[in-house]
Write an enzyme that holds these catalytic residues in place. Structure first.
Site, PDB file in Angstrom:
ATOM      1  N   GLY A  33       0.797  -1.214   0.000  1.00  0.00           N
ATOM      2  CA  GLY A  33       0.000   0.000   0.000  1.00  0.00           C
ATOM      3  C   GLY A  33       0.829   1.262   0.000  1.00  0.00           C
ATOM      4  O   GLY A  33       0.465   2.263  -0.635  1.00  0.00           O
ATOM      5  N   THR A  34       1.962   1.245   0.699  1.00  0.00           N
ATOM      6  CA  THR A  34       2.827   2.422   0.745  1.00  0.00           C
ATOM      7  C   THR A  34       3.352   2.772  -0.638  1.00  0.00           C
ATOM      8  O   THR A  34       3.346   3.937  -1.044  1.00  0.00           O
ATOM      9  CB  THR A  34       3.995   2.185   1.720  1.00  0.00           C
ATOM     10  OG1 THR A  34       3.482   2.137   3.061  1.00  0.00           O
ATOM     11  CG2 THR A  34       5.043   3.281   1.618  1.00  0.00           C
TER      12      THR A  34
ATOM     13  N   CYS B 234       3.220   1.555  11.588  1.00  0.00           N
ATOM     14  CA  CYS B 234       4.244   1.796  10.574  1.00  0.00           C
ATOM     15  C   CYS B 234       5.291   2.809  11.031  1.00  0.00           C
ATOM     16  O   CYS B 234       5.818   3.573  10.233  1.00  0.00           O
ATOM     17  CB  CYS B 234       3.593   2.270   9.279  1.00  0.00           C
ATOM     18  SG  CYS B 234       2.411   1.089   8.608  1.00  0.00           S
TER      19      CYS B 234
ATOM     20  N   SER C 135      -3.829  -3.064  -0.123  1.00  0.00           N
ATOM     21  CA  SER C 135      -2.717  -3.831   0.434  1.00  0.00           C
ATOM     22  C   SER C 135      -3.201  -5.219   0.798  1.00  0.00           C
ATOM     23  O   SER C 135      -4.242  -5.374   1.450  1.00  0.00           O
ATOM     24  CB  SER C 135      -2.160  -3.130   1.682  1.00  0.00           C
ATOM     25  OG  SER C 135      -1.087  -3.869   2.239  1.00  0.00           O
ATOM     26  N   ALA C 136      -2.455  -6.231   0.401  1.00  0.00           N
ATOM     27  CA  ALA C 136      -2.899  -7.613   0.595  1.00  0.00           C
ATOM     28  C   ALA C 136      -2.947  -8.021   2.056  1.00  0.00           C
ATOM     29  O   ALA C 136      -3.870  -8.716   2.493  1.00  0.00           O
ATOM     30  CB  ALA C 136      -1.972  -8.559  -0.180  1.00  0.00           C
TER      31      ALA C 136
ATOM     32  N   GLN D  38      -7.453   0.349   4.471  1.00  0.00           N
ATOM     33  CA  GLN D  38      -8.172  -0.125   5.653  1.00  0.00           C
ATOM     34  C   GLN D  38      -9.652  -0.371   5.380  1.00  0.00           C
ATOM     35  O   GLN D  38     -10.352  -0.891   6.247  1.00  0.00           O
ATOM     36  CB  GLN D  38      -8.026   0.883   6.795  1.00  0.00           C
ATOM     37  CG  GLN D  38      -6.626   0.986   7.363  1.00  0.00           C
ATOM     38  CD  GLN D  38      -6.188  -0.260   8.133  1.00  0.00           C
ATOM     39  OE1 GLN D  38      -6.984  -1.132   8.428  1.00  0.00           O
ATOM     40  NE2 GLN D  38      -4.906  -0.329   8.453  1.00  0.00           N
TER      41      GLN D  38
END
Length: 367
Positions: free
Chosen positions: A70-71, A312, A187-188, A167
């Protein structure tokens, strides 16, 4: 002692079916870019997964660009701004805030919902075209943001729209076109897939230059040999999510029960974002006078995993920028923990957390 895992927003446990799919994918010998039979088999696995991820957000497979998470997806989306001015909400994930440190920050209401009137004013004041980045669900409070309304405002001002939906996946039904987003990040590992793989989903016709160059993979939108087992796992997780929305009501009931019992013990304990629409699984609970770091360690010793804000920050516990943006004092922002439930959470785990929370609260008040 069996540990209670209540940190699904940091990462969700790997789904058994995902693990099995990934193990099978490890036996795919070929490079997906190779034209021989082994390469074609790997390519077929990647493309099947692409279709499954696309279906999760109401997109077409060709709109999905696989990334390293995702980042990376957020960074690639924001790097596409070119000469546009960038506006982001003050409660975005650090991967958005730090991608464009100079971005103008849109304030939020005390409820944790972005201030749409302020957004409109800021877009009107911007010189030239803009890019708006607004998350769909806040990772710390679970508050759902009015992305569709914000996108309508942005489009009326000629702005592009990026939505971090990391999210939201698995907790809300997502439709790229319904949101009005030009770019959307996933994001997985937030949905029971593997860590280290994500996706940037692009509205048809949107051009997003690659961050990584050096190959023609992902339709020249992200160079580098695809992570075939990770992508296969992502696809299987996306498929399972679409089949599993019936569990949301059960999780919502567990979260509501937890919050009600904590408020019965400590009426002054705030549920940050509790006045706004939230996803079913997330609760940000304050324990006035007790630093979040102390709480996280105490719960860990009791065998319970929770977080203080985002996971994070290299293990650092610091006052939440999300809560301070909502108007909380530093001390109050530094005394909240995030409890996030998931598909495997059961009532006994909630009982154990409430008991541990109550014990810590009473001990600190007696000190």
């Amino acid at each position: 002692m069996k540990r209670n895992y209540l940190d699904y927003n940091a990462t969700a446990p790997l789904r058994p079916a995902v693990r099995e799919a990934m193990v099978r994918a490890l036996d795919l010998l070929g490079n997906p870019s190779s034209v021989h039979a082994d390469g074609r088999a790997a390519r077929r696995a990647v493309e099947d997964a692409r279709a499954e991820v696309a279906a999760l957000v109401g997109a077409m497979p060709a709109q999905v660009v696989f990334t390293g998470g995702g980042t990376e997806a957020n960074n690639q989306a924001l790097a596409s701004a070119g000469g546009r001015s960038v506006l982001v909400s003050a409660i975005e994930h650090d991967s958005v805030l730090e991608a464009v440190p100079s971005a103008r920050r849109i304030p939020v209401e005390p409820s944790g919902v972005v201030d749409l009137a302020a957004l409109d004013r800021m877009l009107a004041d911007a010189r030239g075209p803009s890019l708006l980045s607004l998350m769909l669900v806040n990772n710390e409070t679970g508050v759902i943001q009015p992305v569709a309304e914000a996108a309508r405002i942005a489009r009326s001002r000629g702005a592009l729209v990026h939505c971090d939906a990391v999210q939201a996946a698995g907790r809300l039904a997502i439709d790229l076109n319904g949101l009005g987003a030009d770019m959307l990040s996933l994001s997985a590992h937030k949905i029971g897939g593997p860590k280290g793989v994500g996706a940037l989903v692009l509205r048809d016709g949107v051009v997003c230059p690659p961050l990584l160059r050096g190959g023609g993979q992902e339709q020249r939108r992200r160079a580098g040999t695809e992570n075939v087992p990770g992508i296969v796992g992502f696809g299987r997780a996306a498929r399972d999510v679409l089949a599993g929305f019936g569990d949301v009501a059960r999780i919502d009931g567990l979260r509501r029960s937890m919050e009600e019992r904590i408020r019965a013990v400590a009426p002054d304990a705030p549920i940050h974002g509790g006045a706004a629409p939230r996803v079913a699984n997330t609760s940000c609970i304050g324990m006035p006078g007790v630093p979040a770091e102390i709480q996280v360690m105490a719960f860990d010793l009791a065998g319970i995993a929770v977080s203080a804000g985002s996971a994070c920050s290299s293990g650092k516990v610091k006052p939440s920028h999300v809560l301070t943006a909502m108007g909380l004092a530093q001390a109050d922002a530094a005394s909240a923990v995030r409890v996030s439930l998931g598909r495997d959470t059961v009532a006994e785990e909630i009982d154990r957390f409430v008991e541990a929370w109550t014990t810590l609260h009473r001990r600190r008040r007696a000190a």
